[in-house]
Design a protein around this motif. Sequence first.
Motif, short mmCIF file in Angstrom:
data_model
loop_
_atom_site.label_atom_id
_atom_site.label_comp_id
_atom_site.label_asym_id
_atom_site.label_seq_id
_atom_site.Cartn_x
_atom_site.Cartn_y
_atom_site.Cartn_z
N ILE A 1 13.07 8.17 37.04
CA ILE A 1 12.81 8.06 38.48
C ILE A 1 12.78 6.59 38.90
N ALA A 2 12.46 5.71 37.97
CA ALA A 2 12.45 4.27 38.26
C ALA A 2 13.88 3.75 38.45
N GLU A 3 13.99 2.73 39.25
CA GLU A 3 15.27 2.05 39.48
C GLU A 3 15.20 0.72 38.73
N GLY A 4 15.63 0.71 37.49
CA GLY A 4 15.59 -0.51 36.70
C GLY A 4 14.27 -0.68 35.96
N GLN A 5 14.12 -1.83 35.30
CA GLN A 5 12.97 -2.14 34.47
C GLN A 5 11.80 -2.71 35.30
N PRO A 6 10.56 -2.57 34.80
CA PRO A 6 9.43 -3.22 35.47
C PRO A 6 9.63 -4.74 35.45
N THR A 7 9.20 -5.40 36.49
CA THR A 7 9.35 -6.86 36.56
C THR A 7 7.99 -7.52 36.75
N SER A 8 7.85 -8.73 36.18
CA SER A 8 6.62 -9.50 36.32
C SER A 8 6.90 -10.96 36.03
N THR A 9 6.18 -11.85 36.67
CA THR A 9 6.29 -13.27 36.39
C THR A 9 5.16 -13.78 35.52
N ASP A 10 4.12 -12.94 35.33
CA ASP A 10 2.94 -13.40 34.61
C ASP A 10 2.37 -12.37 33.63
N ASN A 11 3.06 -11.25 33.42
CA ASN A 11 2.59 -10.15 32.56
C ASN A 11 1.31 -9.48 33.07
N LYS A 12 0.92 -9.84 34.28
CA LYS A 12 -0.30 -9.26 34.86
C LYS A 12 0.00 -8.37 36.05
N VAL A 13 0.87 -8.82 36.94
CA VAL A 13 1.27 -8.04 38.10
C VAL A 13 2.68 -7.53 37.86
N TRP A 14 2.82 -6.20 37.81
CA TRP A 14 4.10 -5.56 37.49
C TRP A 14 4.59 -4.78 38.70
N THR A 15 5.88 -4.91 38.98
CA THR A 15 6.49 -4.21 40.10
C THR A 15 7.55 -3.24 39.60
N LEU B 1 9.74 18.40 28.85
CA LEU B 1 10.88 19.18 29.33
C LEU B 1 10.68 19.66 30.76
N VAL B 2 9.41 19.87 31.15
CA VAL B 2 9.09 20.41 32.47
C VAL B 2 8.84 19.29 33.48
N TYR B 3 8.45 18.11 33.00
CA TYR B 3 8.18 16.97 33.87
C TYR B 3 9.11 15.80 33.54
N SER B 4 9.28 14.94 34.52
CA SER B 4 9.96 13.66 34.30
C SER B 4 9.12 12.56 34.93
N GLY B 5 9.08 11.40 34.27
CA GLY B 5 8.31 10.28 34.78
C GLY B 5 9.20 9.14 35.23
N VAL C 1 3.63 -0.52 47.86
CA VAL C 1 4.21 -1.55 48.73
C VAL C 1 5.04 -0.91 49.83
N ASP C 2 5.84 0.08 49.44
CA ASP C 2 6.63 0.88 50.37
C ASP C 2 6.99 2.16 49.63
N PRO C 3 7.65 3.12 50.26
CA PRO C 3 7.90 4.41 49.59
C PRO C 3 8.63 4.33 48.26
N THR C 4 9.34 3.24 48.01
CA THR C 4 10.08 3.12 46.75
C THR C 4 9.61 1.94 45.89
N THR C 5 8.41 1.43 46.15
CA THR C 5 7.92 0.28 45.38
C THR C 5 6.45 0.44 45.03
N ILE C 6 6.14 0.35 43.74
CA ILE C 6 4.76 0.38 43.25
C ILE C 6 4.45 -0.98 42.62
N GLN C 7 3.27 -1.50 42.91
CA GLN C 7 2.81 -2.74 42.28
C GLN C 7 1.54 -2.43 41.48
N ILE C 8 1.54 -2.82 40.21
CA ILE C 8 0.41 -2.56 39.33
C ILE C 8 -0.17 -3.90 38.88
#
Length: 546
Positions: free
Chosen positions: A81-95, A63-67, A172-179
């Motif tokens: 806070i995310a814009e859409g679903q995580p994406t990946s072409t190989d299930n290893k690198v997720w954007t 209730l106090v935090y949002s992810g 990657v940039d202020p609005t992009t995380i790569q895992i």
Amino acid sequence: MRTKRVMSAIAVAAIAGLVVSACGSGGDDAGSGSQELNLGLGEPKNLVPPNVGESEGGEVTRLVYSGLYTYNNDGSLKPVIAEGQPTSTDNKVWTIKLKSGWTFQNGEAIDANTFKKAWDYTVYGPNANSGSYFFNKITGFADTQSGADPDGDGPQKGAEPKAKELSGVKVVDPTTIQITLDTPWVVFPALLGYTAFYPTADACRAQIEACNEAPIGNGPFKFVGKWEHKTSIKLEKWSDYKGEQPSYQKLNFTIFTGSNNSQWAPFEAGSLDIAAPTPDKYESAKQKYGDRMIEADSPSTWSLGFPSYDNIYKDPKVRQAFSLAVDRQGIIDAIFTGRGKPLATFIPTMIPGYTEGTCATYCKTDPAAAKALLDSSTWPKGKKVELWINSGGTGEKILKAIGDQLAKNLGVEYEMKNIEWNDFLQKKQDHKLTGPFFTGWQPDYADSENYMGPLYYSGAKDGSDNDFGYYNADFQKLMDEGNAAPTIAEAHAKYTAAEKILTETLPVAPLYTGRTSTVIGDKIDFKSVDRNPILGGIDFVKIKLK
């Protein structure tokens, strides 16, 4: 809405009422026109996201935090806070793409780097965060962990880690995380709505103990004052929240502890707004409140846990014997007037990956077979069983019923060990319980893997929820193969095979799943109540007051 988790025995009333901890009211005229929602809660263990690993703390934290994400009613990811679903072409690198304009309640901006800093803090070994293991498949996790502990006092006292940051998390940039993961894992995105992945403010991490008492969140509610331990937690609407805003102004938690934990009487007196009737009050509550009682199958599982780290309980025959000596249906009938389902699996029916009857051999009642197994095991003749439980709640009645059945069917004496919830959790985590214990699990995300991987993978005290000291190489191999599978269907086939090993070796004896019965007070617009049928719990943000 999702909550993790290891559940307190106080929350066991959830089989007859509300899943997790939010409970609370209604007397017939409970404050028409009020802008305050009043709920009940057990004493949380922690309120900092990377350390929230049980039902009570999770109730407040979400209730106090949002992810990046929360969860839809089918268990799928819902972007926050995310814009859409995580994406990946190989299930290893997720954007993951992020929305702009989000801030913490102290004004700090939230961007991709915010998440990286929060996650690096979570995994850094000397910080000893209990939720760090949720990142263990991300590349570089091992390098952030403390080395060997020469004193045996825990990972925080070990050698300095090789790294302070997760090399597998890139801004990657202020609005992009790569895992990047060490190996492909098709289930990974499901974790991203869990509390360990929530962002934390720089000011919070700089004074973590103070932040635990008065969190600096970014969610729909903010703290009023500080956490009044064992008394109350008061929240108010945060008007600058970028997500869905609650329609009312204040949310108050009254904290119930020890034997003084029943929230039904305060509900009937009008001081709480939603409540689970105690089992003995179910029939009268159903008659009195009628359509204002919500009944549904629960995704929570309740089990008799075994301390496999204890030499006495290392022998699988001992665990099998205890499981066969328990009359699951008898407990459900006697304590819950038949409202529940005996577990013959480790996975509830509504969870993706469920397979029927995996524990048919040992998840039944067979006193003769139980006695024969115990007699052929390493069990010391004449030993008294110590049964552990956190004090208060219906869980005490259940464990006593189990003790009576063990005495009757196995001829062993038992002794109840009742301690407070936080002490009970700590002893479980430290592997210091000296006998079987009552334990519950509420899922973090909707997949069968979540009922096995966090609980039974690795016998080490590594911060995971493996409170049992259980280790089985074949089980771990199958879980690894499931994690690496290219599709969810192939992953579930491997997870089912892994589950079958659990049903033979029994780190816990599955007991039952419940059917919740939650009463909504007259102060609440009943049509606004939204309960997640898979992950349990009510969405308190959506509630509207009359």
